[in-house]
Design a protein around this motif. Structure first.
Motif, PDB file in Angstrom:
ATOM      1  N   GLY A  46      35.035  -7.711  -4.335  1.00 40.17           N
ATOM      2  CA  GLY A  46      34.173  -6.824  -5.107  1.00 40.17           C
ATOM      3  C   GLY A  46      32.962  -7.490  -5.712  1.00 40.17           C
ATOM      4  N   LEU A  47      32.850  -7.379  -7.034  1.00 39.97           N
ATOM      5  CA  LEU A  47      31.673  -7.853  -7.741  1.00 39.97           C
ATOM      6  C   LEU A  47      31.512  -9.362  -7.623  1.00 39.97           C
ATOM      7  CD1 LEU A  47      29.329  -6.903  -9.504  1.00 39.97           C
ATOM      8  CD2 LEU A  47      30.753  -7.327 -11.514  1.00 39.97           C
ATOM      9  N   TYR A  79      25.773  -2.029  -8.082  1.00 37.50           N
ATOM     10  CA  TYR A  79      26.767  -2.118  -7.007  1.00 37.50           C
ATOM     11  C   TYR A  79      27.969  -1.223  -7.289  1.00 37.50           C
ATOM     12  CZ  TYR A  79      30.726  -4.267  -4.530  1.00 37.50           C
ATOM     13  OH  TYR A  79      31.860  -4.479  -3.787  1.00 37.50           O
ATOM     14  N   GLU A  80      28.475  -1.254  -8.517  1.00 41.51           N
ATOM     15  CA  GLU A  80      29.599  -0.407  -8.909  1.00 41.51           C
ATOM     16  C   GLU A  80      29.043   0.866  -9.551  1.00 41.51           C
ATOM     17  OE1 GLU A  80      31.849  -3.033 -11.436  1.00 41.51           O
ATOM     18  OE2 GLU A  80      33.180  -3.592  -9.785  1.00 41.51           O
ATOM     19  N   PHE A 134      34.374   5.925  -9.076  1.00 41.85           N
ATOM     20  CA  PHE A 134      34.885   5.936 -10.444  1.00 41.85           C
ATOM     21  C   PHE A 134      35.284   7.352 -10.856  1.00 41.85           C
ATOM     22  CE2 PHE A 134      33.469   1.874 -12.671  1.00 41.85           C
ATOM     23  CZ  PHE A 134      33.373   1.158 -11.491  1.00 41.85           C
TER      24      PHE A 134
END
Length: 286
Positions: free
Chosen positions: A21-22, A99-100, A106
């Motif tokens: 991920g991040l 990015y998220e 979410f």
């Protein structure tokens, strides 16, 4: 060349040598900027595994942020980190890494959690959205990871008054893709048979049942198909349902609908089709 400071709230390096991920996103961008001659520093919390010796950028403890701030020409951070360090870095140009995005997975994640933890899922999601909008309001530029994010972030910045509506060519939103190259790799030899691959986690918003049902259809058409499932680090959760989605107030494209995610807040249209929100108190005109 610029001195670029990445500020993150997760350690990049783990004892098992994996990234996700991040962490991958920050590592890739820091390495790419360093390869172009920029001085790059990543400020991350203490913990995790020691960084490799061959890093092309500096890897510093987040506790040194005050010193690092004096050197930075620009800082890059995800929305949830911005407000926490804004007082120290307010005078340094900010690039928010989107990015998220809270407007995609979410949202589905909150819907999947609501039957388990109740109103807290809606409250936490609303807080995530507000945090993102606040970071976008402060940003000098925003990074998108996909063309879809690029389009939505232009809309959000226009909604916040940062851009003129329809300013699709604005350099304020830049698309920086992560992960594998979008170009298809050259095959050394054709595959012996059709292959279906599932890799990565299985999160609450993934429609696993449709995937499983699709495998039956594929195998019916191509009996020689092989299915490869990476189970080295699985994350199993329940499937999201239509009823769970409907619990969240997103029946229109109006961003004001997100206000109804706060517990106790109710939204409705008045006689003039305006959005009206209430929290149990009496109308001020009464």
């Amino acid at each position: 060349m610029a001195h670029v400071l990445f500020v993150t709230d997760t350690a990049l390096f783990r004892a098992d040598g994996r990234m996700a991920g991040l962490e991958v996103r920050v590592y890739e961008m820091a390495r790419a900027l360093a390869s172009h001659g920029h001085r790059v520093t990543v400020a991350a919390p203490a913990g995790g595994a020691p960084p490799p010796d061959s890093l092309p950028f500096r890897y510093e403890d987040l506790a040194s942020l005050d010193r690092l701030t004096l050197l930075a020409d620009v800082w890059i951070a995800p929305p949830r980190v911005v407000a926490r360090h804004w007082a120290r870095l307010a005078q340094v140009p900010l690039v928010v890494d989107g990015y998220e995005s809270p407007f995609g997975s979410f949202f589905a994640h909150a819907a999947a959690l609501r039957p388990t933890i109740g109103a807290r899922a809606s409250y936490d999601y609303r807080r995530t959205v507000v945090t993102c909008l606040d970071a976008f309001q402060r940003a000098s530029a925003v990074l998108a990871a996909t063309p879809t994010q690029h389009a939505s972030y232009l809309t959000i910045l226009a909604m916040l008054g940062r851009l003129r509506p329809g300013d699709a060519d604005s350099a304020m939103v830049l698309t920086v893709c992560s992960g594998a190259s979008p170009e298809l790799p050259a095959r050394v030899e054709p595959p012996e048979r059709t292959t279906v691959l599932w890799a990565g986690g299985c999160y609450p918003w993934f429609d696993v049942r449709t995937f499983v049902a699709a495998i039956d259809e594929v195998v019916r058409e191509e009996p020689a198909t092989q299915v490869l499932i990476d189970t080295r680090n699985p994350e199993i959760a329940t499937n999201i349902t239509q009823q769970q989605i409907e619990l969240l107030p997103q029946s229109s494209r109006n961003f004001l609908k997100f206000a109804s995610l706060a517990p106790g807040i109710r939204g409705a249209d008045d006689e003039n089709s305006n959005q009206v929100f209430s929290s149990g108190g009496q109308n001020s005109r009464q």
